[in-house]
Design an enzyme around this catalytic site. Structure first.
Site, PDB file in Angstrom:
ATOM      1  N   TYR A 120       0.809  -1.218   0.000  1.00 52.13           N
ATOM      2  CA  TYR A 120       0.000   0.000   0.000  1.00 52.13           C
ATOM      3  C   TYR A 120       0.842   1.267   0.000  1.00 52.13           C
ATOM      4  O   TYR A 120       0.293   2.359  -0.190  1.00 52.13           O
ATOM      5  CB  TYR A 120      -0.966   0.016   1.191  1.00 52.13           C
ATOM      6  CG  TYR A 120      -2.125  -0.956   1.030  1.00 52.13           C
ATOM      7  CD1 TYR A 120      -1.908  -2.321   1.149  1.00 52.13           C
ATOM      8  CD2 TYR A 120      -3.410  -0.516   0.749  1.00 52.13           C
ATOM      9  CE1 TYR A 120      -2.951  -3.219   0.985  1.00 52.13           C
ATOM     10  CE2 TYR A 120      -4.462  -1.411   0.593  1.00 52.13           C
ATOM     11  CZ  TYR A 120      -4.224  -2.757   0.714  1.00 52.13           C
ATOM     12  OH  TYR A 120      -5.255  -3.647   0.561  1.00 52.13           O
ATOM     13  N   LYS A 167       5.002 -13.979   5.270  1.00 52.53           N
ATOM     14  CA  LYS A 167       5.475 -14.855   4.187  1.00 52.53           C
ATOM     15  C   LYS A 167       6.981 -14.650   4.080  1.00 52.53           C
ATOM     16  O   LYS A 167       7.513 -14.277   3.028  1.00 52.53           O
ATOM     17  CB  LYS A 167       4.733 -14.514   2.891  1.00 52.53           C
ATOM     18  CG  LYS A 167       5.041 -15.394   1.709  1.00 52.53           C
ATOM     19  CD  LYS A 167       4.268 -16.706   1.640  1.00 52.53           C
ATOM     20  CE  LYS A 167       4.813 -17.601   0.544  1.00 52.53           C
ATOM     21  NZ  LYS A 167       4.167 -18.932   0.483  1.00 52.53           N
ATOM     22  N   ASP A 199      -0.134 -18.329   3.711  1.00 55.57           N
ATOM     23  CA  ASP A 199      -0.874 -19.259   2.859  1.00 55.57           C
ATOM     24  C   ASP A 199      -1.405 -20.426   3.701  1.00 55.57           C
ATOM     25  O   ASP A 199      -2.592 -20.758   3.654  1.00 55.57           O
ATOM     26  CB  ASP A 199      -0.026 -19.736   1.675  1.00 55.57           C
ATOM     27  CG  ASP A 199       1.377 -20.189   2.059  1.00 55.57           C
ATOM     28  OD1 ASP A 199       1.903 -19.725   3.092  1.00 55.57           O
ATOM     29  OD2 ASP A 199       1.963 -21.022   1.341  1.00 55.57           O
ATOM     30  N   ASP A 223      -5.735  -7.657   4.573  1.00 53.34           N
ATOM     31  CA  ASP A 223      -6.849  -7.377   3.669  1.00 53.34           C
ATOM     32  C   ASP A 223      -7.510  -8.688   3.236  1.00 53.34           C
ATOM     33  O   ASP A 223      -8.724  -8.873   3.351  1.00 53.34           O
ATOM     34  CB  ASP A 223      -6.305  -6.611   2.459  1.00 53.34           C
ATOM     35  CG  ASP A 223      -7.373  -6.251   1.447  1.00 53.34           C
ATOM     36  OD1 ASP A 223      -8.414  -5.707   1.861  1.00 53.34           O
ATOM     37  OD2 ASP A 223      -7.167  -6.505   0.250  1.00 53.34           O
ATOM     38  N   ASP A 227     -11.110 -10.666   4.797  1.00 54.65           N
ATOM     39  CA  ASP A 227     -12.237 -10.964   3.908  1.00 54.65           C
ATOM     40  C   ASP A 227     -12.543 -12.460   3.899  1.00 54.65           C
ATOM     41  O   ASP A 227     -13.709 -12.867   3.874  1.00 54.65           O
ATOM     42  CB  ASP A 227     -11.949 -10.470   2.489  1.00 54.65           C
ATOM     43  CG  ASP A 227     -12.512  -9.077   2.238  1.00 54.65           C
ATOM     44  OD1 ASP A 227     -12.452  -8.243   3.158  1.00 54.65           O
ATOM     45  OD2 ASP A 227     -13.022  -8.809   1.138  1.00 54.65           O
TER      46      ASP A 227
HETATM   47  C1  IPM Z   1     -10.995  -0.360  -1.173  1.00 54.41           C
HETATM   48  C2  IPM Z   1      -9.636  -0.911  -0.825  1.00 54.41           C
HETATM   49  C3  IPM Z   1      -8.559   0.092  -1.100  1.00 54.41           C
HETATM   50  C4  IPM Z   1      -9.583  -1.422   0.633  1.00 54.41           C
HETATM   51  C5  IPM Z   1      -8.215  -2.010   0.984  1.00 54.41           C
HETATM   52  O1  IPM Z   1      -7.609  -2.751   0.184  1.00 54.41           O
HETATM   53  O2  IPM Z   1      -7.756  -1.735   2.100  1.00 54.41           O
HETATM   54  C6  IPM Z   1     -10.630  -2.483   0.981  1.00 54.41           C
HETATM   55  O3  IPM Z   1     -10.413  -3.693   0.307  1.00 54.41           O
HETATM   56  C7  IPM Z   1     -10.580  -2.732   2.464  1.00 54.41           C
HETATM   57  O4  IPM Z   1     -10.128  -3.809   2.880  1.00 54.41           O
HETATM   58  O5  IPM Z   1     -10.969  -1.836   3.219  1.00 54.41           O
HETATM   59  C1  IPM Z   2       7.435 -23.133  -0.014  1.00 55.47           C
HETATM   60  C2  IPM Z   2       6.940 -21.875  -0.698  1.00 55.47           C
HETATM   61  C3  IPM Z   2       8.107 -21.145  -1.322  1.00 55.47           C
HETATM   62  C4  IPM Z   2       5.854 -22.195  -1.738  1.00 55.47           C
HETATM   63  C5  IPM Z   2       5.357 -20.943  -2.441  1.00 55.47           C
HETATM   64  O1  IPM Z   2       5.135 -19.911  -1.811  1.00 55.47           O
HETATM   65  O2  IPM Z   2       5.147 -21.015  -3.672  1.00 55.47           O
HETATM   66  C6  IPM Z   2       4.628 -22.929  -1.189  1.00 55.47           C
HETATM   67  O3  IPM Z   2       3.901 -22.150  -0.311  1.00 55.47           O
HETATM   68  C7  IPM Z   2       3.759 -23.345  -2.340  1.00 55.47           C
HETATM   69  O4  IPM Z   2       2.674 -22.768  -2.508  1.00 55.47           O
HETATM   70  O5  IPM Z   2       4.168 -24.230  -3.101  1.00 55.47           O
END
Ligand code: IPM
Ligand code: IPM
Lengths: 326, 326
Positions: A120, A167, A199, A223, A227
Site C-alpha cells: 500500500y 510470508k 498461505d 486485507d 475478507d
Molecule cells: C478499497 C480498498 C482500497 C480497501 C483495501 O484494500 O484496504 C478495501 O479492500 C478494504 O479492505 O478496506
Molecule cells: C514453499 C513456498 C516457497 C511455496 C510458495 O510460496 O510457492 C509454497 O507455499 C507453495 O505454494 O508451493
C-alpha cells in the site's frame, strides 16, 4: 466533554447504513456533535474529486470519523482518509453470531492489520515497455507499532491466542523484518503466540477458525485474510472495522457500497452499527459500546432481519429494533 | 518413446508419498525411466546445499520431474526447481470428493497461478536502518502467457467460469497491467469470464465456491487462494499441482513435509498420486491419467483411508488399493 464526529456516508448503501449508525449513537448516553462530509463516486462526478479538501479537513479535525462506503472510487477515498486520521492499525473483528447461517459457526477472530505500508506504500513505476514494478515497504517502526498494538489488544480483550502472519520464506528481508520485530514484541508480553505462513494460515482459518484469536498481519495479508474470515461468518454485512491512530480514528464497515441493492432501503446496518460501537469504545464509552453490541446481537438472534440474512425487514426496521433494545 | 522422469522425494513424508506415486506410474501402461535426486533439509545438513547441482541438472534434463516435499528449506528447493524447469504456470486443482468431510463439498476449482514474478521476483534491499523494500515485478509477457494458458485450460477442460483475480485498485500499475492484459486475452477467447478483487474473491470462494471454476492469479494471490481452497475441500492431503513450462514440467503435492507424522508410514499419498496423474496428462497419457484419477477417487470413496481422513490405513495400503483398481 463533547466529541466531534465526522460523518461521511459516501456512496450506495453507505447513504443508508451511515444514518442508521448515527441514530444509534444519538440513542446512547454520549455527547456527540455530528458534522457531515461528502466523498465517493457521486461527489467525484459532480466536482472532479472523490475526496474534497473540506472532507479531509473534517476528518482531520474531528475526534473520530464514521465512514460508510465508496463505489468505484473506494481506494481514492479510504486510503487517503486512513492517512488523514494517522491510522497505523486496522482492527477487523470477524465473529459468527448464534442463529445465523455461517460456514464456520465457531469463529471469533480479530485481525490487526498494519495500515500504512507494505504494497500500500504504492510506489509503482514502468521501468521498461511492458515491465512494471511496485516497491513494497516494510519498516521496523511500523512493524513494532502494529505488533505492540496487537499484543495489547489481545491482552485487554482476553484473547489467549495471538498469531503473527507473514510470508518470510519468500519475502525474506521485508517480511523477515516484520516477523522478527513482531516476535521480539511478542516475547516481551506475557501471552502465548504463534507465527504462521499466511498461505498455510488461510487454509487453517478455513478449517479450524476456533483455534485462532488475534491475528497480526502485514497490510495486504490482513486485507485478504479478514475478507476470508468474513466468508466464514456469513459475509461482509456483519463486519465492522476501526482504523486507529495516535489521536484520531476512523470507523467503517468492511463491506462496500453494494450497488446491487443500494437505494432500496434493505441494506443490513449491522456492520455499520458495530463500527459505531467500536467508535464508542475508542472514545471511552465502554458501557455504551457493550450495550450497542448486545443490542445488535439480540436483533441478529431474534430478528427483524434484512434480506441478506434471510429476512424481509428494512434497514430502518432493524435500526429501530436495535435502538429499542438500548 | 521412453520418458525420463526425475524423482526428488525430499524431506519428511516426501520420502513416503513419492515412492507411492512411482508405484502407480509403474503400474500404468507407460514407458518411463526413473532417476532419483536429493534435495531438502537432510541433504543441506549433509552437504551445505539444499538443492545440489546434480539434482538441478537431473530436473533440467528430464522430461518431467516428480517432487515430494521439503522442510525448512522448502523455498530454497522449490523456487529454483520451478525455474530450472522453466515453469511459468502453476496449476492447482482443488476439488471436494464425495464421502469426505469438507467445509464446502461443492468445490471444483483450478487455480492457474503465475509462477515466475510478482513478489517472487524477490528483489529486496535494506535502504536505510530498519527500512526494507521488495520490488514486485509484473510484465506484460508473463501476464499474457499465464492468461492464455488459463483460458486454454478452461476451454480444454470444459470449465464455464473463468475469473481473473487482481488487486488493481491498490496496485494500479502492476496489477493494472496484469488485469488489462488478461482481459485482452479473455476477450479473444470464446468463453465467459469475470474479474474479481482478490480480497472479495477470498470471501466469495469461502461462501460460494460452486460459482467459480478456473481462477487466473498473480503469483502470491494464487499461493494464498489455492491454500484457502485446500481448506474448503478438507486440507492439503488431496491437492496435486503442476508447474508447467514450455518443454518441461514439475509435479508436486501442495502439502509440505509434515514433520509431525513423517516416518510413521501413515501419510496420505493421494495428493502425490494425483500429481503423478497430472504428469501423465502432461506427457499425453490422457487415458492413463484418467484411470489413475478414477482409482484415487474410488479409494477415497470406499477406503482404505489414512488417519488424516479418519481411517487407519497406511500409505502402502492406500497405494496398493489404488494400484489394484488400475
Ligand atoms: C478499497 C480498498 C482500497 C480497501 C483495501 O484494500 O484496504 C478495501 O479492500 C478494504 O479492505 O478496506
Ligand atoms: C514453499 C513456498 C516457497 C511455496 C510458495 O510460496 O510457492 C509454497 O507455499 C507453495 O505454494 O508451493
Amino acid at each position: 466533554m463533547t466529541h466531534e464526529i465526522a460523518v461521511i456516508p459516501g456512496d450506495g448503501i453507505g447513504q443508508e447504513v451511515t444514518p442508521a449508525a448515527v441514530d444509534v449513537l444519538e440513542a446512547v448516553d454520549a455527547d456527540f456533535d455530528f458534522v457531515e462530509g461528502d466523498a465517493g463516486d457521486a461527489v467525484e462526478e459532480a466536482t472532479g474529486e472523490a475526496l474534497p479538501a473540506e472532507t479531509r479537513e473534517l476528518a482531520a479535525d474531528a475526534d473520530a470519523t464514521l465512514f460508510g462506503a465508496a463505489g468505484e472510487t473506494a481506494a481514492d477515498v479510504i486510503l487517503p482518509l486512513r492517512e488523514v486520521v494517522g491510522s497505523f492499525a486496522n482492527v477487523r473483528p470477524a465473529r459468527s453470531y448464534p442463529g445465523l447461517d455461517a460456514v464456520q459457526p465457531d469463529t471469533d477472530l480479530v485481525f490487526i492489520r498494519e495500515n500504512t505500508e507494505g504494497v500500500y506504500a504504492g510506489i509503482e513505476a514502468e521501468i521498461d515497455d511492458g515491465v512494471r514494478t511496485l516497491t513494497r515497504v516494510i519498516t521496523e517502526d511500523a512493524s513494532r507499532e502494529i505488533a505492540e498494538f496487537g499484543f495489547k489488544y489481545a491482552k485487554r480483550n482476553g484473547f489467549e491466542n495471538v498469531t503473527i502472519a507473514h510470508k518470510a520464506n519468500v519475502m525474506r528481508e521485508t517480511d523477515g523484518l516484520f516477523l522478527e520485530t513482531a516476535e521480539e514484541v511478542g516475547d516481551s508480553f506475557d501471552v502465548d503466540y504463534d507465527t504462521a505462513l499466511m498461505d498455510a494460515l488461510a487454509m487453517h482459518l478455513v478449517m479450524h477458525p476456533g483455534e485462532y484469536g488475534v491475528v497480526i498481519c502485514p497490510n495486504l495479508a490482513g486485507d485478504m485474510l479478514s475478507d476470508l474470515a468474513a466468508g466464514l461468518v456469513g459475509g461482509l454485512g456483519l463486519l465492522p472495522s476501526a482504523n486507529v491512530g495516535e489521536d484520531n480514528a476512523l470507523f467503517e464497515p468492511v463491506h462496500g457500497s453494494a450497488p446491487d441493492i443500494a437505494g432500496q432501503g434493505i441494506a443490513n446496518p449491522s456492520a455499520m452499527i458495530l463500527s459505531a460501537a467500536m467508535l464508542l469504545d475508542h472514545l471511552d464509552y465502554g458501557d455504551e459500546a457493550t450495550a450497542v453490541r448486545d443490542a445488535v446481537e439480540g436483533v441478529l438472534a431474534d430478528g427483524p432481519r434484512t434480506p441478506d440474512l434471510g429476512g424481509d425487514a428494512s434497514t430502518d426496521e432493524v435500526t429501530a429494533a436495535v435502538v429499542d433494545r438500548l
